[in-house]
Design a protein around this motif. Structure first.
Motif, PDB file in Angstrom:
ATOM      1  N   SER A  24      19.885  55.917  54.519  1.00 46.83           N
ATOM      2  CA  SER A  24      21.157  55.324  54.124  1.00 46.83           C
ATOM      3  C   SER A  24      21.025  54.595  52.805  1.00 46.83           C
ATOM      4  O   SER A  24      21.878  54.699  51.927  1.00 46.83           O
ATOM      5  N   SER A  25      19.923  53.856  52.628  1.00 49.17           N
ATOM      6  CA  SER A  25      19.713  53.105  51.398  1.00 49.17           C
ATOM      7  C   SER A  25      19.575  54.034  50.206  1.00 49.17           C
ATOM      8  O   SER A  25      20.067  53.758  49.114  1.00 49.17           O
ATOM      9  N   ALA A  26      18.873  55.154  50.430  1.00 49.54           N
ATOM     10  CA  ALA A  26      18.663  56.093  49.329  1.00 49.54           C
ATOM     11  C   ALA A  26      19.969  56.723  48.881  1.00 49.54           C
ATOM     12  O   ALA A  26      20.166  57.018  47.708  1.00 49.54           O
ATOM     13  N   ALA A  27      20.892  56.923  49.874  1.00 50.68           N
ATOM     14  CA  ALA A  27      22.144  57.593  49.543  1.00 50.68           C
ATOM     15  C   ALA A  27      23.216  56.622  49.074  1.00 50.68           C
ATOM     16  O   ALA A  27      24.217  57.036  48.506  1.00 50.68           O
ATOM     17  N   SER A  28      23.044  55.341  49.353  1.00 51.84           N
ATOM     18  CA  SER A  28      24.079  54.366  49.058  1.00 51.84           C
ATOM     19  C   SER A  28      24.161  54.068  47.569  1.00 51.84           C
ATOM     20  O   SER A  28      23.146  53.805  46.929  1.00 51.84           O
ATOM     21  N   PRO A  29      25.363  54.074  47.021  1.00 54.29           N
ATOM     22  CA  PRO A  29      25.538  53.691  45.614  1.00 54.29           C
ATOM     23  C   PRO A  29      25.366  52.185  45.460  1.00 54.29           C
ATOM     24  O   PRO A  29      25.418  51.433  46.434  1.00 54.29           O
ATOM     25  N   THR A  30      25.147  51.768  44.251  1.00 54.14           N
ATOM     26  CA  THR A  30      25.015  50.343  43.976  1.00 54.14           C
ATOM     27  C   THR A  30      26.384  49.681  44.067  1.00 54.14           C
ATOM     28  O   THR A  30      27.345  50.126  43.459  1.00 54.14           O
ATOM     29  N   VAL A  31      26.465  48.624  44.856  1.00 52.33           N
ATOM     30  CA  VAL A  31      27.713  47.890  45.038  1.00 52.33           C
ATOM     31  C   VAL A  31      27.609  46.578  44.260  1.00 52.33           C
ATOM     32  O   VAL A  31      26.676  45.803  44.472  1.00 52.33           O
ATOM     33  N   PRO A  32      28.542  46.312  43.372  1.00 49.61           N
ATOM     34  CA  PRO A  32      28.472  45.083  42.565  1.00 49.61           C
ATOM     35  C   PRO A  32      28.750  43.837  43.407  1.00 49.61           C
ATOM     36  O   PRO A  32      29.235  43.913  44.538  1.00 49.61           O
ATOM     37  N   GLU A  33      28.464  42.693  42.842  1.00 59.57           N
ATOM     38  CA  GLU A  33      28.713  41.426  43.524  1.00 59.57           C
ATOM     39  C   GLU A  33      30.166  40.983  43.371  1.00 59.57           C
ATOM     40  O   GLU A  33      30.715  40.314  44.246  1.00 59.57           O
ATOM     41  N   THR A  34      30.791  41.343  42.236  1.00 57.11           N
ATOM     42  CA  THR A  34      32.182  40.950  41.998  1.00 57.11           C
ATOM     43  C   THR A  34      33.027  42.171  41.650  1.00 57.11           C
ATOM     44  O   THR A  34      32.501  43.236  41.332  1.00 57.11           O
ATOM     45  N   GLN A  35      34.333  41.975  41.701  1.00 59.30           N
ATOM     46  CA  GLN A  35      35.267  43.077  41.493  1.00 59.30           C
ATOM     47  C   GLN A  35      36.599  42.533  40.986  1.00 59.30           C
ATOM     48  O   GLN A  35      36.880  41.334  41.086  1.00 59.30           O
ATOM     49  N   LYS A  36      37.451  43.443  40.476  1.00 59.06           N
ATOM     50  CA  LYS A  36      38.797  43.077  40.066  1.00 59.06           C
ATOM     51  C   LYS A  36      39.736  43.161  41.274  1.00 59.06           C
ATOM     52  O   LYS A  36      39.604  44.045  42.126  1.00 59.06           O
ATOM     53  N   ALA A  37      40.699  42.232  41.315  1.00 58.49           N
ATOM     54  CA  ALA A  37      41.654  42.205  42.420  1.00 58.49           C
ATOM     55  C   ALA A  37      42.936  41.515  41.975  1.00 58.49           C
ATOM     56  O   ALA A  37      42.964  40.796  40.969  1.00 58.49           O
ATOM     57  N   ILE A  38      43.996  41.768  42.740  1.00 60.68           N
ATOM     58  CA  ILE A  38      45.243  41.017  42.612  1.00 60.68           C
ATOM     59  C   ILE A  38      45.294  40.049  43.789  1.00 60.68           C
ATOM     60  O   ILE A  38      45.249  40.471  44.951  1.00 60.68           O
ATOM     61  N   ILE A  39      45.391  38.753  43.503  1.00 57.61           N
ATOM     62  CA  ILE A  39      45.374  37.737  44.556  1.00 57.61           C
ATOM     63  C   ILE A  39      46.398  36.655  44.246  1.00 57.61           C
ATOM     64  O   ILE A  39      46.671  36.377  43.071  1.00 57.61           O
ATOM     65  N   PHE A  40      47.012  36.079  45.293  1.00 56.22           N
ATOM     66  CA  PHE A  40      47.931  34.964  45.090  1.00 56.22           C
ATOM     67  C   PHE A  40      47.608  33.859  46.090  1.00 56.22           C
ATOM     68  O   PHE A  40      46.981  34.090  47.127  1.00 56.22           O
ATOM     69  N   TYR A  41      48.071  32.642  45.788  1.00 61.38           N
ATOM     70  CA  TYR A  41      47.656  31.460  46.537  1.00 61.38           C
ATOM     71  C   TYR A  41      48.794  30.738  47.252  1.00 61.38           C
ATOM     72  O   TYR A  41      48.545  29.857  48.081  1.00 61.38           O
ATOM     73  N   GLU A  42      50.039  31.091  46.957  1.00 57.92           N
ATOM     74  CA  GLU A  42      51.180  30.471  47.614  1.00 57.92           C
ATOM     75  C   GLU A  42      52.321  31.466  47.641  1.00 57.92           C
ATOM     76  O   GLU A  42      52.387  32.366  46.795  1.00 57.92           O
ATOM     77  N   PRO A  43      53.241  31.359  48.617  1.00 59.01           N
ATOM     78  CA  PRO A  43      54.331  32.330  48.717  1.00 59.01           C
ATOM     79  C   PRO A  43      55.127  32.449  47.420  1.00 59.01           C
ATOM     80  O   PRO A  43      55.599  31.448  46.878  1.00 59.01           O
ATOM     81  N   GLY A  44      55.244  33.664  46.922  1.00 57.40           N
ATOM     82  CA  GLY A  44      55.978  33.901  45.686  1.00 57.40           C
ATOM     83  C   GLY A  44      55.285  33.401  44.447  1.00 57.40           C
ATOM     84  O   GLY A  44      55.858  33.436  43.354  1.00 57.40           O
ATOM     85  N   GLY A  45      54.040  32.943  44.587  1.00 55.54           N
ATOM     86  CA  GLY A  45      53.302  32.399  43.453  1.00 55.54           C
ATOM     87  C   GLY A  45      52.777  33.472  42.520  1.00 55.54           C
ATOM     88  O   GLY A  45      52.964  34.674  42.751  1.00 55.54           O
TER      89      GLY A  45
END
Length: 376
Positions: A24-45
């Motif tokens: 599994s390790s040999a076949a697994s691609p490298t996964v980064p620690e961080t990524q891009k995302a869309i996130i919000f913190y309050e309703p309608g924010g």
């Protein structure tokens, strides 16, 4: 002798686990620690396009590198906090994610690294309640939902329970498959719940939007006659997808009367994918006796449906709620698409453009389905 045999079995089991882990390790691609995302913190924010940590899959989960994710009207309502049951915050929206499995938990046996997978609204269920046992997974009281009670698919890597994740054939376009994981599955299940036969009339309200466009096509593939209802600017689009008749709600003063005339006595079923409360009240008036009105679209919290009880009883009509389908429904809905019976009309924009798509949604200017490319 027994002690030696037991030791030998345990050694063999450990060796197999080690070999499986190494493979599994040999076949697994490298996964980064961080990524891009869309996130919000309050309703309608503000919808932030930013770097967040990549989640880790649990023992029963898969980690999917999301390539594309559909923009659902439910995402908009989740962001606004329009429903009585509020989402978790902060929140990454999305529940129509299609991508590639890049990691999996130690208990997962139904997915391999490199498989194509879909992350759906139903992210996980308890698998042991009466609803799960009877394949009514969307009614499980302990379910978790992508982009609502767990982080969703408006990110480059998302976690899903391996049992509920959808298997996507490698010969289908992931961008076009993404909307089928909610929009397609939702309308396909609604049509099944209508319990009608080939040749029967079905009225689809909101036929020109993302759900409606797919509903018309699934209805056509299932052999129904289709009366579509929507605004003027969507007539040609809806008819091109297979509707037999079209009613412009802006141009007709008495919609029930017009529907009764077009369908010669009322449709055998009505599927409302809009959030119009008036459309629901009209539907129970014009549905054919013994017919079914299927409630799909979700108005803002507090909306109610009233019906004349005497008429309801004497006409023996049915009113039925319908959410998303189960795993079998998912497989069937995707198979219609794979065989070319349903076209998934998408417009691809970058993940960072999600706020602009929501603005178009507010104006009612969306035809088909917008899909976000997570690389942009």
């Amino acid at each position: 002798m027994l002690r030696t045999l037991t030791h030998s079995i345990k050694h063999t089991q450990k060796s197999r686990l080690l070999l499986r882990s190494l493979a599994s390790s040999a076949a697994s691609p490298t996964v980064p620690e961080t990524q891009k995302a869309i996130i919000f913190y309050e309703p309608g924010g503000q919808l932030h396009y930013k770097d967040i940590p990549v989640p880790k899959p649990g023992p029963n989960d898969i980690l999917v590198n999301i390539k594309y994710t559909g923009v659902c009207n439910s995402d908009y309502h989740a962001w606004k906090g329009d429903w009585a049951f509020k989402p978790i915050l902060p929140l990454v929206l999305g529940h129509e994610g299609a991508g590639v499995v890049v990691a999996k938990g130690e208990n997962v046996t139904n997915f391999e690294i490199g498989d194509h997978a879909g992350v759906k609204w139903v992210n996980s269920t308890c698998q042991s309640c009466s609803f799960c046992e009877e394949a009514h997974e969307s009614s499980c009281p302990n379910q978790k939902n992508s982009g609502y009670t767990v982080q969703g698919t408006y990110q480059q890597y998302a976690v899903a329970n391996a049992v509920q994740a959808a298997h996507l054939p490698k010969d289908v376009d992931l961008a076009k498959a993404a909307p089928l994981l909610c929009a397609g599955l939702t309308v396909y299940k609604a049509l099944k719940n209508a319990n009608i036969r080939a040749g029967d009339w079905v009225t689809i309200i909101g036929a020109g939007g993302g759900l409606g466009t797919l509903a018309v096509q699934y209805a056509r593939a299932m052999g129904y006659k289709i009366l579509a209802i929507d605004g003027t600017n969507k007539k040609d689009h809806v008819l091109s997808k297979g509707a037999d008749e079209f009613i412009d709600f802006n141009a007709v003063s008495d919609i029930p009367e017009e529907v009764l005339k077009v369908t010669e006595g009322g449709p055998h079923a009505v599927i409302n994918v809009s959030n119009s409360v008036k459309a629901y009240h009209d539907a129970v008036k014009y549905v054919r006796p013994t017919g079914t009105v299927v409630l799909v679209g979700l108005p803002k919290g507090g909306a109610t449906l009233s019906t004349d009880i005497v008429s309801h009883v004497l006409r023996a009509i049915n009113v039925k709620g319908s959410v998303v389908g189960n795993r079998a429904d998912t497989r069937e809905a995707i198979e219609f698409f794979r065989r070319g019976k349903v076209e998934s009309q998408v417009k691809i924009v970058g993940l960072s453009e999600a706020p602009e798509v929501f603005k178009l949604m507010e104006k009612g200017e969306i035809l088909g389905r917008y899909v976000l490319d997570t690389t942009k």
